[in-house]
Design an enzyme around this catalytic site. Structure first.
Site, short mmCIF file in Angstrom:
data_model
loop_
_atom_site.label_atom_id
_atom_site.label_comp_id
_atom_site.label_asym_id
_atom_site.label_seq_id
_atom_site.Cartn_x
_atom_site.Cartn_y
_atom_site.Cartn_z
N ASN A 1 -5.48 4.42 7.71
CA ASN A 1 -5.40 3.73 6.44
C ASN A 1 -4.59 4.61 5.49
O ASN A 1 -3.50 5.03 5.86
CB ASN A 1 -6.82 3.41 5.93
CG ASN A 1 -6.83 2.31 4.89
OD1 ASN A 1 -6.05 1.37 4.98
ND2 ASN A 1 -7.68 2.42 3.88
N ASN B 1 -9.66 6.02 1.78
CA ASN B 1 -8.64 5.53 0.86
C ASN B 1 -8.05 6.66 0.02
O ASN B 1 -7.60 7.65 0.57
CB ASN B 1 -9.22 4.39 0.01
CG ASN B 1 -8.66 3.05 0.45
OD1 ASN B 1 -7.48 2.95 0.77
ND2 ASN B 1 -9.48 2.03 0.48
N ASP C 1 -9.57 2.11 -4.79
CA ASP C 1 -8.69 2.10 -3.62
C ASP C 1 -7.79 3.34 -3.65
O ASP C 1 -8.29 4.45 -3.59
CB ASP C 1 -7.92 0.76 -3.63
CG ASP C 1 -7.31 0.41 -2.30
OD1 ASP C 1 -7.01 1.33 -1.53
OD2 ASP C 1 -7.11 -0.77 -2.01
N ARG D 1 -8.08 2.01 12.97
CA ARG D 1 -6.68 2.28 12.67
C ARG D 1 -6.63 3.22 11.48
O ARG D 1 -7.61 3.36 10.74
CB ARG D 1 -5.91 0.99 12.37
CG ARG D 1 -6.38 0.25 11.11
CD ARG D 1 -5.29 -0.69 10.61
NE ARG D 1 -5.71 -1.57 9.54
CZ ARG D 1 -5.75 -1.25 8.24
NH1 ARG D 1 -5.47 -0.01 7.86
NH2 ARG D 1 -6.10 -2.14 7.33
N GLU E 1 0.84 -1.21 0.00
CA GLU E 1 0.00 0.00 0.00
C GLU E 1 0.87 1.26 0.00
O GLU E 1 2.07 1.18 0.27
CB GLU E 1 -0.88 0.04 1.27
CG GLU E 1 -2.23 -0.66 1.12
CD GLU E 1 -3.24 0.18 0.37
OE1 GLU E 1 -2.88 1.25 -0.15
OE2 GLU E 1 -4.40 -0.26 0.27
CA CA Z 1 -5.88 1.50 0.40
#
Ligand code: CA
Length: 298
Positions: free
Chosen positions: A107, A153, A203, A105, A22
Site C-alpha cells: 500500500n 498508510n 490516510d 499487497r 494515491e
Molecule cells: Ca493510502
C-alpha cells in the site's frame, strides 16, 4: 504561521482522472510530481512548469511511487519492490515480501532521511492485523519494521530525523516512534494524535517545515493539519467535489504547493453525481513550505 486555513479550498488541476489516486510525491530533481492510480494500474508524471503530463500503464496494480536519486523511480507492484526507468519503460524487480500471503499487497510507501524505501502491506479485504510495514534498504535487503498492521498508510519523518510518524488507518490515530537514521531502527511507539471518525479515515500524510502533519481524510473531503506535539488539529483544507481524499505532498519551486490525490473507486452513481471531482488531482497554495521528500539512494 497560517493565520487560518479553515477557509482554504483546493482546486482540481489538469484532467488526471484516477480510480484510486494515491502516493503523490514531488521530485525536486526534475520539478515533477508522480502519483499512482492503484486500480487503474498506472502512474502519472506531471511537470507544471513545462506543462508535461504523462501516464504509464502497467499490467498490474501499482500501489506507490517514490523518486530515486540515481534515476527512475521505485514502485511497489503487488508484493514486489520494483525499479522503473521512464525512458526505457523497463521494470526490474528488486525484492518481494510475504510469498505465502496471496491476498496481501503493498500500500503506501515513502523514503526515509537515509534514502531507504519504506512500504507497508494490507490484506485486500483489510483483514485485521494481516499486514506489516517493511524497510527496503539501499542494498535492497528487506526488513520487517512493524507487524500486525491492518491498513498501512501515511508515513513521514520529522525534520530533525529523530521521529517516525505512521498511520494504520482503522486505528484513527497517528503513532510516533523514535527513529535512528543510522540504522533505520524504530522504537518506543506512542500515540500522538487521535482522530474523531466524523472527520474521515486518516490516510496519506506529509509534514511541513514547522513540523506539523498534513493528513488526507478519506471520506471526509479534506486534508487536515495537526500538531503532533499537542495532538491538536490546526485547521483544514477543503477538497470540493471529492470526499475520498487519499494523500498529499508538498511541491513546487518554493515547496508551498500542496498536491492532493483523491479516489472515485467504490462510489455509487448517486455519490459520483455529488462528487464530480472524485479521482482528480488537487492543488492548494499554502503559507508554509513543506519538507522536501527524501529519495531512494539505492
Ligand atoms: Ca493510502
Amino acid at each position: 504561521m497560517l493565520a487560518n486555513i479553515r477557509e482554504s479550498k483546493a482546486k482540481p488541476i489538469g484532467n488526471f482522472s484516477a480510480k484510486m489516486g494515491e502516493s503523490p510525491c514531488w521530485d525536486t530533481s526534475c520539478n515533477s510530481l508522480y502519483w499512482v492510480d492503484i486500480d487503474g494500474k498506472k502512474i502519472f508524471l506531471y511537470n507544471p512548469q513545462k506543462n508535461i503530463c504523462k501516464e504509464y500503464l502497467f499490467d498490474n496494480e501499482v500501489e506507490c511511487v517514490v523518486p530515486r536519486s540515481k534515476g527512475g523511480v521505485m514502485l511497489t507492484i503487488g508484493r514486489s519492490v520494483v525499479l522503473f526507468d521512464f525512458s526505457t519503460k523497463k521494470l526490474k524487480i528488486l525484492g518481494s515480501v510475504e510469498p505465502s500471503k496471496k491476498n496481501n499487497r503493498f500500500n503506501d510507501g515513502k523514503c526515509d532521511p537515509a534514502g531507504r524505501f519504506w512500504a507497508g502491506t494490507i490484506h485486500r479485504k483489510e483483514l485485521p492485523k494481516a499486514g506489516s510495514l517493511y524497510c527496503i534498504d539501499t542494498d535492497y535487503s528487506i526488513r520487517k519494521m512493524i507487524e500486525g498492521v491492518t491498513v498501512s498508510n501515511g508515513l513521514t519523518w520529522s525534520k530533525d530525523k529523530k521521529t517516525f510518524y505512521f498511520i494504520d488507518s482503522p486505528t484513527y490515530s497517528v503513532v510516533a516512534y523514535e527513529y535512528n537514521v543510522e540504522t533505520g531502527n524504530i522504537r518506543n511507539k506512542r500515540k500522538v494524535i487521535e482522530i474523531n471518525p466524523v472527520l474521515g479515515i486518516p490516510d496519506g500524510m506529509t509534514i511541513d517545515s514547522e513540523g506539523m502533519l498534513w493528513i488526507a481524510m478519506f471520506g471526509g473531503g479534506k486534508v487536515s493539519r495537526w500538531d503532533p506535539a499537542k495532538g491538536k488539529s490546526l485547521g483544514f483544507i477543503e477538497i470540493p467535489g471529492a470526499m475520498q481524499v487519499t494523500s498529499c505532498c508538498f511541491g513546487g519551486s518554493d515547496m508551498k504547493d500542496l498536491y492532493i490525490t483523491t479516489a472515485s473507486a467504490g462510489l455509487t452513481n448517486t455519490q459520483l453525481q455529488n462528487q464530480p471531482y472524485a479521482g482528480l488531482l488537487f492543488k492548494a497554495r499554502i503559507g508554509i513550505a513543506g519538507l522536501p521528500l527524501w529519495q531512494f539512494t539505492g
